[in-house]
Design a protein around this motif. Structure first.
Motif, PDB file in Angstrom:
ATOM      1  N   UNK A 145      31.953  36.304  40.757  1.00 25.25           N
ATOM      2  CA  UNK A 145      31.561  36.302  39.048  1.00 25.25           C
ATOM      3  C   UNK A 145      33.085  35.048  39.615  1.00 25.25           C
ATOM      4  N   UNK A 146      32.437  33.797  39.389  1.00 23.47           N
ATOM      5  CA  UNK A 146      33.323  33.409  40.110  1.00 23.47           C
ATOM      6  C   UNK A 146      34.759  33.172  38.881  1.00 23.47           C
ATOM      7  N   UNK A 147      34.330  32.609  37.710  1.00 23.92           N
ATOM      8  CA  UNK A 147      35.251  32.462  37.086  1.00 23.92           C
ATOM      9  C   UNK A 147      36.406  33.809  36.264  1.00 23.92           C
ATOM     10  N   UNK A 148      35.720  35.214  37.205  1.00 22.18           N
ATOM     11  CA  UNK A 148      37.363  35.390  37.299  1.00 22.18           C
ATOM     12  C   UNK A 148      38.009  36.379  39.203  1.00 22.18           C
ATOM     13  N   UNK A 149      36.837  35.633  39.664  1.00 26.74           N
ATOM     14  CA  UNK A 149      36.922  36.194  41.396  1.00 26.74           C
ATOM     15  C   UNK A 149      36.991  37.671  42.014  1.00 26.74           C
ATOM     16  N   UNK A 150      36.653  38.284  40.869  1.00 25.46           N
ATOM     17  CA  UNK A 150      35.760  39.457  40.884  1.00 25.46           C
ATOM     18  C   UNK A 150      34.894  39.740  41.653  1.00 25.46           C
ATOM     19  N   UNK A 151      34.349  40.475  42.692  1.00 25.64           N
ATOM     20  CA  UNK A 151      32.889  40.496  43.177  1.00 25.64           C
ATOM     21  C   UNK A 151      32.166  42.147  43.329  1.00 25.64           C
TER      22      UNK A 151
END
Length: 346
Positions: A317-323
């Motif tokens: 998720x680009x917006x949060x940086x979470x994989x």
């Protein structure tokens, strides 16, 4: 004979004062200034080297102190035993501690190509000793550091870079998208030689990308294979267009998009009306299809069943940086990441 008056003056003395030759003075000053500059630069370089060594040694001592003070287990609610995270990660961190101590010793004593070769051999042995679940756990922790803003940005020393000349021993192979917003090593907070990354539009699985994964699996002996899609993938959006529109693209691009399109369940996707949910589900569907194709390899599945490797699907998720690790194929009984309830391959 009568005295002859002196018509010409006596020649001057052959020794001249340096003040009579200004170019000598200028040259001497220049040499002196250069010598002072070189000495100052060497002193500063030595000082920075000493600071680096002291910092590395202090980090080693702090790590040892934390490991000694951390309890192995603590009591969880309900009387269940819960493994302490510091103790449970001792094997995961052993490889990074090994590299840090070895590079510190090398900086202190100097290093040769023979020492670099031995360092590479020991590093490969340490990487090979980890299980797929331990490798995946380290990736999850690296991503957590990234999106929490505490990334370590691990960089290799000159000694470690020289060791990498001898061989590479990554623990993870990642099939990801070539999108500039998805730099895999940065997202997982990994350094040189840690990941074997294949990036192509839409993280598509074709002859070239599959061959690269097979090389990583059978020759580099990676422990985890990850297929990772991401939020806002342009290739997936283009693959959802009608076939006539896709065929207007250049031939190779159209072929790649049609290959992605063939693995998407467009009938099910048409039932999702929220744009963001539709976008994510399309990317997830593509990742699941790639994992499904990999699982058709009998030799790979034999390695999976023997707990030598794990195959994992992921969404960045680009917006949060979470994989989000949402799909995993691994040996029965091994630790697993949470799976989607309606995901393929339960």
């Amino acid at each position: 004979y009568p005295l002859i008056p002196q018509v010409f003056p006596q020649p001057a003395s052959s020794s001249l004062s340096t003040m009579d030759r200004p170019e000598i003075v200028i040259a001497a000053v220049a040499v002196t200034v250069s010598a002072v500059a070189v000495f100052t630069a060497l002193s500063q370089r030595r000082s920075r080297r000493d600071e680096l060594l002291l910092s590395l040694l202090q980090m080693d001592r702090n790590d040892d102190r934390m490991r000694r003070s951390a309890p192995a287990q603590e009591e969880a609610p309900g009387g269940m035993k819960r493994v302490n995270s510091s103790a449970g990660l001792s094997r995961v961190n052993s490889s990074s501690n090994f590299h840090r101590v070895s590079s510190t010793e090398a900086l202190l004593a100097g290093f040769t190509m023979e020492q670099a070769r031995e360092h590479a051999h020991q590093g490969a042995s340490a990487a090979n000793s980890r299980s797929p679940s331990e490798v995946l756990l380290e990736l999850q922790r690296g991503n957590a550091r990234f999106w929490m803003g505490s990334a370590q940005r691990p960089e290799k020393s000159a000694f470690e870079r020289r060791a990498l000349i001898m061989k590479q021993y990554p623990s993870v192979a990642v099939l990801g998208c070539s999108d500039s917003r998805v730099p895999v090593e940065i997202v997982f907070d990994q350094g040189l030689g840690d990941l074997f990354v294949i990036r192509v539009a839409g993280n598509g699985l074709d002859v070239s990308t599959n061959a690269s994964l097979q090389y990583a699996i059978h020759h580099l002996q990676v422990k985890v294979v990850i297929v990772m899609g991401h939020e806002g993938c342009g290739a997936i959006k283009a693959a959802l267009l009608d076939e006539e529109t896709i065929r207007k693209e250049p031939a190779d691009l159209a072929q790649a998009l049609l290959g992605i399109k063939s693995g998407l369940d467009e009938t099910r996707l048409s039932c999702i009306h929220d744009p963001r949910a539709h976008d994510r589900e399309a990317v997830v569907c593509n990742v699941q299809n790639q994992v499904k194709q990999l699982a058709k390899d009998a030799a790979l599945m034999e390695m999976v069943n023997n707990d030598k490797i794990a195959i994992v699907g992921a969404f960045y998720e680009i917006s949060s940086g979470i994989v989000d690790f949402f799909h995993q194929i691994s040996a029965a009984g091994s630790p697993r990441v949470a799976k989607r309830r309606n995901g393929w391959g339960k």
